[in-house]
Design a protein around this motif. Structure first.
Motif, PDB file in Angstrom:
ATOM      1  N   GLY A 168      -4.490  53.934  25.265  1.00 24.25           N
ATOM      2  CA  GLY A 168      -5.436  52.834  25.391  1.00 24.25           C
ATOM      3  C   GLY A 168      -6.028  52.411  24.063  1.00 24.25           C
ATOM      4  O   GLY A 168      -5.522  52.747  22.981  1.00 24.25           O
ATOM      5  N   TYR A 169      -7.133  51.684  24.149  1.00 24.11           N
ATOM      6  CA  TYR A 169      -7.840  51.140  22.991  1.00 24.11           C
ATOM      7  C   TYR A 169      -9.160  51.883  22.822  1.00 24.11           C
ATOM      8  O   TYR A 169      -9.897  52.087  23.796  1.00 24.11           O
ATOM      9  CB  TYR A 169      -8.103  49.650  23.192  1.00 24.11           C
ATOM     10  N   ASP A 170      -9.465  52.280  21.578  1.00 22.67           N
ATOM     11  CA  ASP A 170     -10.639  53.091  21.284  1.00 22.67           C
ATOM     12  C   ASP A 170     -11.434  52.457  20.154  1.00 22.67           C
ATOM     13  O   ASP A 170     -10.868  52.124  19.103  1.00 22.67           O
ATOM     14  CB  ASP A 170     -10.177  54.501  20.876  1.00 22.67           C
TER      15      ASP A 170
ATOM     16  N   HIS B 194     -16.498  52.997  22.970  1.00 22.79           N
ATOM     17  CA  HIS B 194     -15.981  52.218  24.088  1.00 22.79           C
ATOM     18  C   HIS B 194     -14.464  52.393  24.139  1.00 22.79           C
ATOM     19  O   HIS B 194     -13.791  52.305  23.113  1.00 22.79           O
ATOM     20  CB  HIS B 194     -16.324  50.735  23.917  1.00 22.79           C
ATOM     21  N   GLN B 195     -13.943  52.621  25.344  1.00 25.47           N
ATOM     22  CA  GLN B 195     -12.509  52.843  25.511  1.00 25.47           C
ATOM     23  C   GLN B 195     -11.997  52.141  26.770  1.00 25.47           C
ATOM     24  O   GLN B 195     -12.656  52.160  27.806  1.00 25.47           O
ATOM     25  CB  GLN B 195     -12.199  54.341  25.614  1.00 25.47           C
ATOM     26  N   VAL B 196     -10.831  51.530  26.644  1.00 23.11           N
ATOM     27  CA  VAL B 196     -10.092  51.004  27.789  1.00 23.11           C
ATOM     28  C   VAL B 196      -8.782  51.777  27.843  1.00 23.11           C
ATOM     29  O   VAL B 196      -8.005  51.754  26.882  1.00 23.11           O
ATOM     30  CB  VAL B 196      -9.827  49.494  27.665  1.00 23.11           C
ATOM     31  N   VAL B 197      -8.566  52.492  28.946  1.00 28.00           N
ATOM     32  CA  VAL B 197      -7.479  53.473  29.007  1.00 28.00           C
ATOM     33  C   VAL B 197      -6.607  53.241  30.230  1.00 28.00           C
ATOM     34  O   VAL B 197      -7.107  53.020  31.338  1.00 28.00           O
ATOM     35  CB  VAL B 197      -8.053  54.905  29.042  1.00 28.00           C
ATOM     36  N   ALA B 198      -5.302  53.304  30.013  1.00 20.66           N
ATOM     37  CA  ALA B 198      -4.327  53.285  31.110  1.00 20.66           C
ATOM     38  C   ALA B 198      -3.701  54.673  31.219  1.00 20.66           C
ATOM     39  O   ALA B 198      -3.533  55.366  30.224  1.00 20.66           O
ATOM     40  CB  ALA B 198      -3.256  52.234  30.854  1.00 20.66           C
ATOM     41  N   GLY B 199      -3.373  55.059  32.443  1.00 17.54           N
ATOM     42  CA  GLY B 199      -2.765  56.365  32.646  1.00 17.54           C
ATOM     43  C   GLY B 199      -1.685  56.323  33.704  1.00 17.54           C
ATOM     44  O   GLY B 199      -1.733  55.496  34.632  1.00 17.54           O
ATOM     45  N   VAL B 200      -0.721  57.206  33.560  1.00 21.12           N
ATOM     46  CA  VAL B 200       0.315  57.409  34.584  1.00 21.12           C
ATOM     47  C   VAL B 200       0.411  58.911  34.811  1.00 21.12           C
ATOM     48  O   VAL B 200       0.438  59.699  33.857  1.00 21.12           O
ATOM     49  CB  VAL B 200       1.680  56.862  34.125  1.00 21.12           C
ATOM     50  N   GLY B 201       0.396  59.324  36.088  1.00 20.07           N
ATOM     51  CA  GLY B 201       0.374  60.740  36.370  1.00 20.07           C
ATOM     52  C   GLY B 201       1.165  61.160  37.586  1.00 20.07           C
ATOM     53  O   GLY B 201       1.712  60.319  38.313  1.00 20.07           O
TER      54      GLY B 201
ATOM     55  N   ILE C  11     -19.726  57.978  30.690  1.00 20.72           N
ATOM     56  CA  ILE C  11     -19.659  57.384  32.024  1.00 20.72           C
ATOM     57  C   ILE C  11     -18.513  56.368  32.023  1.00 20.72           C
ATOM     58  O   ILE C  11     -18.094  55.880  30.958  1.00 20.72           O
ATOM     59  CB  ILE C  11     -20.978  56.693  32.430  1.00 20.72           C
ATOM     60  N   GLY C  12     -18.010  56.047  33.213  1.00 18.05           N
ATOM     61  CA  GLY C  12     -16.921  55.089  33.285  1.00 18.05           C
ATOM     62  C   GLY C  12     -16.606  54.697  34.717  1.00 18.05           C
ATOM     63  O   GLY C  12     -17.211  55.206  35.671  1.00 18.05           O
ATOM     64  N   ALA C  13     -15.659  53.795  34.851  1.00 19.51           N
ATOM     65  CA  ALA C  13     -15.220  53.337  36.168  1.00 19.51           C
ATOM     66  C   ALA C  13     -13.781  52.855  36.047  1.00 19.51           C
ATOM     67  O   ALA C  13     -13.326  52.465  34.963  1.00 19.51           O
ATOM     68  CB  ALA C  13     -16.118  52.208  36.680  1.00 19.51           C
ATOM     69  N   GLY C  14     -13.053  52.897  37.173  1.00 22.75           N
ATOM     70  CA  GLY C  14     -11.663  52.483  37.107  1.00 22.75           C
ATOM     71  C   GLY C  14     -11.052  52.256  38.475  1.00 22.75           C
ATOM     72  O   GLY C  14     -11.700  52.391  39.515  1.00 22.75           O
ATOM     73  N   VAL C  15      -9.773  51.921  38.436  1.00 24.73           N
ATOM     74  CA  VAL C  15      -8.962  51.693  39.632  1.00 24.73           C
ATOM     75  C   VAL C  15      -7.690  52.517  39.505  1.00 24.73           C
ATOM     76  O   VAL C  15      -7.047  52.512  38.447  1.00 24.73           O
ATOM     77  CB  VAL C  15      -8.601  50.210  39.806  1.00 24.73           C
ATOM     78  N   GLU C  16      -7.346  53.224  40.570  1.00 25.21           N
ATOM     79  CA  GLU C  16      -6.106  53.997  40.596  1.00 25.21           C
ATOM     80  C   GLU C  16      -5.209  53.473  41.709  1.00 25.21           C
ATOM     81  O   GLU C  16      -5.675  53.221  42.821  1.00 25.21           O
ATOM     82  CB  GLU C  16      -6.406  55.477  40.813  1.00 25.21           C
TER      83      GLU C  16
ATOM     84  N   ALA D 134      -0.752  55.310  38.934  1.00 25.68           N
ATOM     85  CA  ALA D 134      -1.137  54.653  37.683  1.00 25.68           C
ATOM     86  C   ALA D 134      -2.601  54.264  37.793  1.00 25.68           C
ATOM     87  O   ALA D 134      -3.115  54.025  38.899  1.00 25.68           O
ATOM     88  CB  ALA D 134      -0.274  53.423  37.430  1.00 25.68           C
ATOM     89  N   LYS D 135      -3.301  54.216  36.659  1.00 22.07           N
ATOM     90  CA  LYS D 135      -4.718  53.871  36.707  1.00 22.07           C
ATOM     91  C   LYS D 135      -5.116  53.100  35.457  1.00 22.07           C
ATOM     92  O   LYS D 135      -4.437  53.138  34.420  1.00 22.07           O
ATOM     93  CB  LYS D 135      -5.576  55.127  36.834  1.00 22.07           C
ATOM     94  N   LEU D 136      -6.228  52.380  35.581  1.00 24.43           N
ATOM     95  CA  LEU D 136      -6.816  51.649  34.467  1.00 24.43           C
ATOM     96  C   LEU D 136      -8.321  51.841  34.552  1.00 24.43           C
ATOM     97  O   LEU D 136      -8.918  51.619  35.616  1.00 24.43           O
ATOM     98  CB  LEU D 136      -6.462  50.165  34.539  1.00 24.43           C
TER      99      LEU D 136
END
Length: 222
Positions: A40-42, A212-219, A165-170, A179-181
């Motif tokens: 992601g972006y940091d 601040h971070q925007v992160v994508a993940g695959v698991g 703290i954070g929030a996201g969608v999986e 996958a999540k963002l």
């Protein structure tokens, strides 16, 4: 070139996740143990108490590519999902000169090192394969500091403690693969100087660093 190689390596790792999942027994989405690759972006910047308000052109921020791995365990009760999580990430962000203006970001000449996080998340399955969630916990980050006086160069780390703290969608791609963002905000309020060699570590001091971070993940779930 370094950023391109890191992106390719992260992409290759994430592309291998579905292949790994073929040998994993099916599980219920959003439940059980999981591991994931993250990219992601940091961006880190001086907080309000140490920002350079006099020079508006100096935003005192550093940004770059984030990459790493994470793991966690989700408990599911109906549509409610909750559980612990942990991760370790790195970033390519470092200070630079822009049009002759040094982007010092309140700490001097630094580059980011590893970032540890331990926390928990709470989510709600809005559909059989879509989860929205909030998260929070403890984070410990290191920033490498490079100082030179004459011909003597001193290398040291700033070991910073804070909260996230954070929030996201999986999204469940299959029962095993997801996958999540997500977006995360971290604030570091305390730090200490860790010197290399025989120098003793410094005393803890107050910090005010925003991240601040925007992160994508695959698991994969097991």
């Amino acid at each position: 070139m370094k950023k391109i190689l890191v992106c390719l390596a992260a992409g290759a790792a994430m592309a291998s996740v579905p292949a790994m999942a073929q040998d994993v027994a099916p599980v219920e989405p959003f439940s059980g143990f999981h591991v994931e690759g993250l990219v992601g972006y940091d961006v880190s910047k001086a907080g309000s108490s140490i920002d350079d308000d006099v020079n508006e052109d100096n935003d005192q921020s550093i940004d770059g590519l984030l990459y790493g791995v994470g793991a966690g365990y989700d408990f599911r009760s109906g549509n409610l999902v909750f559980g612990p999580e942990a991760e370790v990430t790195w970033s390519t962000a470092k200070t630079s000169f822009e049009d002759g203006d040094f982007e010092g970001f309140g700490l001097g000449n630094v580059k980011t090192n590893r970032d540890l996080y331990v926390g928990a998340r709470l989510g709600y399955a809005v559909s059989p394969r879509t989860l929205v969630y909030a998260k929070g916990g403890y984070t410990n980050a290191k920033f490498d500091v490079n100082n030179a006086v004459g011909t003597v160069e001193t290398n040291r780390d700033i070991d910073a403690d804070g909260w996230r703290i954070g929030a996201g969608v999986e999204q469940a791609i299959s029962n095993n693969v997801f996958a999540k963002l997500e977006y995360r905000y971290s604030n570091y309020e305390k730090g200490e100087l860790d010197y290399t060699g025989d120098f003793p570590d410094g005393d803890r001091f107050d910090l005010d660093l925003d991240r601040h971070q925007v992160v994508a993940g695959v698991g994969v779930r097991f």
